[in-house]
Design a protein around this motif. Structure first.
Motif, PDB file in Angstrom:
ATOM      1  N   GLY A  49      29.849  11.990   6.036  1.00 26.82           N
ATOM      2  CA  GLY A  49      29.821  10.788   5.462  1.00 26.82           C
ATOM      3  C   GLY A  49      31.219  10.564   6.089  1.00 26.82           C
ATOM      4  N   VAL A  50      31.494   9.774   5.497  1.00 26.35           N
ATOM      5  CA  VAL A  50      33.296   9.640   6.002  1.00 26.35           C
ATOM      6  C   VAL A  50      34.408   9.933   4.367  1.00 26.35           C
ATOM      7  N   ILE A  51      35.114  10.151   4.934  1.00 25.91           N
ATOM      8  CA  ILE A  51      36.468  11.369   3.807  1.00 25.91           C
ATOM      9  C   ILE A  51      36.955  10.100   2.778  1.00 25.91           C
ATOM     10  N   PRO A  52      36.373  10.736   1.171  1.00 25.95           N
ATOM     11  CA  PRO A  52      36.508   9.920   0.791  1.00 25.95           C
ATOM     12  C   PRO A  52      37.540   9.058   0.441  1.00 25.95           C
ATOM     13  N   PRO A  53      37.911   7.825  -0.030  1.00 27.11           N
ATOM     14  CA  PRO A  53      39.225   7.189   0.327  1.00 27.11           C
ATOM     15  C   PRO A  53      40.396   8.100  -0.161  1.00 27.11           C
ATOM     16  N   LYS A  54      40.201   8.836  -1.762  1.00 24.84           N
ATOM     17  CA  LYS A  54      41.798   9.219  -2.602  1.00 24.84           C
ATOM     18  C   LYS A  54      41.804  10.501  -2.054  1.00 24.84           C
ATOM     19  N   ALA A  55      41.270  11.360  -0.372  1.00 26.44           N
ATOM     20  CA  ALA A  55      41.703  11.911   0.207  1.00 26.44           C
ATOM     21  C   ALA A  55      42.384  11.668   1.533  1.00 26.44           C
ATOM     22  N   GLY A  56      41.935  10.600   2.112  1.00 24.15           N
ATOM     23  CA  GLY A  56      42.417   9.372   3.159  1.00 24.15           C
ATOM     24  C   GLY A  56      43.239   9.638   2.970  1.00 24.15           C
ATOM     25  N   VAL A  57      44.066   8.725   1.969  1.00 28.07           N
ATOM     26  CA  VAL A  57      45.358   8.485   1.496  1.00 28.07           C
ATOM     27  C   VAL A  57      46.115   9.762   1.609  1.00 28.07           C
ATOM     28  N   GLU A  58      45.878  10.976   0.650  1.00 28.11           N
ATOM     29  CA  GLU A  58      46.817  11.572   0.708  1.00 28.11           C
ATOM     30  C   GLU A  58      47.347  11.935   2.184  1.00 28.11           C
ATOM     31  N   TYR A  59      45.632  12.816   2.299  1.00 27.94           N
ATOM     32  CA  TYR A  59      46.142  13.439   3.798  1.00 27.94           C
ATOM     33  C   TYR A  59      46.820  12.113   4.907  1.00 27.94           C
TER      34      TYR A  59
END
Length: 551
Positions: free
Chosen positions: A262-272
């Protein structure tokens, strides 16, 4: 010996220049939007390239590579991982692993996040970590070098039929596998065993606690390599669950690593710094990834000389050792393929042990002239004749997995004479590793498993003399893969591009795989090694016999 070092001085300046050019070429691409435009020499092209981030967690290094769909490395980061060795314990601090892992995500995410389409992760096999309900570690991350489970070997084997467990999981009862280690916790540290909500591997821990996934899941391959999966049903083994008296919910969820999680969780996407549609690929374990990386999906064999030594091929069929000795494994790999082979604790780690304890001169000289100390050890080994004039090294510094399955085996040099000098000891270490690989190959051959062509990868593939020694001992042609030290990351990339629907594994692999050199066996060397190998086999039997009497 100092003459050897002087000879290296002349070539070191050219070598450094070559390395600088190589690094520049591997880091010269700059992402532009969702894809990026590649610049080739003086001709600019408008070809949009797709990137995937691959992270391989090894027992001594963590390597991150960004690879494009043309099979080229765009950027890389390598972090050394500290392996803690205390008596029979061997493992990592979970915090240190997580810090290195999140560093990789931050570095590549901030630099290439807008162009990366997938993140694929591989790790070493046989890790174990006990954690609470929130994923907080209750133990350190235990590796395959940990031999404490040998303390409960006798009791463990009384609780289970070893061959029946092997038939179900493809993993015979060995101290490296998760059931053995968990049984040790159950008997020796019952409070920790009871407190643990999860029995994790290092991969699911890193994915979960870094935020790339929101609950613990593990790819089928890594779980299978841990010895806890029923090969036919591809579910957790009921024999293992019954042995431990636990429910499968104590383990991470299972996932086909060749498919997108699946796709990266939104929180992790923003963080990294990754785009929200980046796919997460659980991939496979590091060894099977090497086969996928080389495109050897149902033919030919990978021989890896890294920290450990492993020989492995992929098959559509489950094949088990007909012998009750259970001398090789069968794990699930990915996409309906199984990995057949044997993994030894003996590999480059033996040479590293020698360098750290007796190779101070090589290390000092290497620092002075800017040369890898292992290259200097290679030159030393070349001075000794094949067979090291009867000096034989039994390379069991941390017990042994395959083919002997004995945590109590220890290392030894035998056949020391006045003719033996430093060169003989270095060469005999390389030869001893080769003899173990030969014993595994013999077991595979007895079960009608054909190796086909053999491709050498791992750090040992950089050593020309080690490749020749292996060719001579095995009596086969060795194909030294160019860039073979990156094969695991390329395998993760191959599975990722396949999961994205952009290329099948063999199609992607064909873009980068090449053979640096073909090393053929030398007949007179082979004959010398046949005699030494026969002696090696008898010495192992003797050493095991002595161990049983004194143990």
């Amino acid at each position: 010996m100092f003459g050897t070092y002087k000879n290296l001085l002349a070539s070191s300046e050219a070598a450094v220049k070559t390395r600088i050019v190589h690094v520049w070429r591997n880091t010269s691409h700059i992402p532009l939007g969702r894809g990026y435009k590649e610049e080739c020499g003086n001709n600019k092209t408008d070809i949009e390239m797709t990137l995937v981030l691959t992270i391989d967690v090894g027992s001594t290094n963590m390597k991150g590579l960004v690879i494009n769909n043309d099979g080229k490395v765009v950027d890389r980061q390598i972090h050394e991982i500290k392996l803690y060795l205390e008596k029979r314990f061997a493992g990592h601090e979970s915090r240190e692993l997580l810090e290195s892992f999140t560093f990789m995500l931050n570095y590549f995410g901030k630099k290439y996040g807008g162009s990366i389409r997938a993140i694929a992760v591989t790790t070493y096999n046989h890790s174990v970590l006990l954690a609470d309900k929130d994923g907080m570690p209750l133990t350190r991350v235990i590796t395959h070098h940990d031999t404490r489970a040998a303390e409960v070997e006798k009791e463990f084997l009384e609780k289970v039929d070893p061959y029946e467990l092997y038939k179900e999981t493809g993993a015979p009862p060995i101290f490296v596998f998760m059931p053995y280690k968990l049984y040790w916790f159950m008997r020796k540290k019952p409070e920790t065993f009871k407190e643990a909500r999860y029995f994790l591997f290092c991969k699911d821990y890193l994915l979960w606690k870094s935020g790339l996934i929101t609950e613990p899941y593990i790819d089928l391959a890594t779980a299978s390599g841990g010895g806890v999966v029923n090969l036919k049903k591809l579910k957790y083994s009921e024999k293992v669950l019954n042995l431990l008296g636990v429910d499968e919910n104590r383990f991470p969820g299972l996932w086909e690593g060749g498919k997108s999680f699946g796709v990266i969780p939104p929180k992790a996407g923003v963080e990294y710094g990754f785009d929200p549609d980046v796919e997460i690929i659980l991939a496979t374990f590091d060894g099977a990834a090497q086969n996928f990386g080389l495109g050897l999906t149902e033919r030919d064999t990978v021989l890896n000389i890294g920290t450990t030594g492993v020989i492995r091929k992929l098959s559509r069929k489950v094949v088990l050792d007909k012998s009750l000795d259970m001398r090789f494994f069968t794990y699930y790999a990915a996409n309906g393929l199984y990995a057949l082979g044997g993994a030894s604790n003996s590999g480059g780690d033996c040479l590293r042990w020698f360098r750290e304890n007796f190779g101070h001169l090589e290390t000092m000289a290497g620092n002075i002239i800017g040369e890898d100390p292992y290259r200097i050890l290679d030159l030393e080994a070349e001075k000794a004749p094949p067979g090291s004039e009867g000096l034989i090294f039994l390379p069991f510094l941390t017990g042994e997995r395959f083919p002997y399955r004995d945590p109590n085996l220890t290392a030894a040099f035998l056949g020391i004479s006045r003719e033996c000098g430093r060169a003989h000891f270095v060469r005999s270490i390389m030869e001893g590793v080769g003899y173990v690989i030969r014993a595994i190959c013999d077991a595979l051959s007895e079960n009608s498993i054909s190796l086909g062509e053999v491709y050498l990868v791992g750090g040992g593939s950089k050593s020309r003399i080690w490749a020749q020694i292996l060719s001579d001992i095995l009596g086969i042609m060795i194909n030294v893969a160019a860039g073979g030290e990156d094969a695991t990351n390329y395998g993760a990339a191959a599975l990722a591009f396949n999961a994205l629907g952009l290329a099948d594994v063999e199609e992607f692999s064909s873009k980068w795989v090449s053979v640096k050199e073909k090393v053929a066996p030398i007949e007179k060397n082979r004959l010398a090694y046949e005699e030494n190998y026969a002696a090696f086999v008898e010495l192992v039997k003797l050493l095991r016999s002595i161990g049983r009497k004194t143990g």
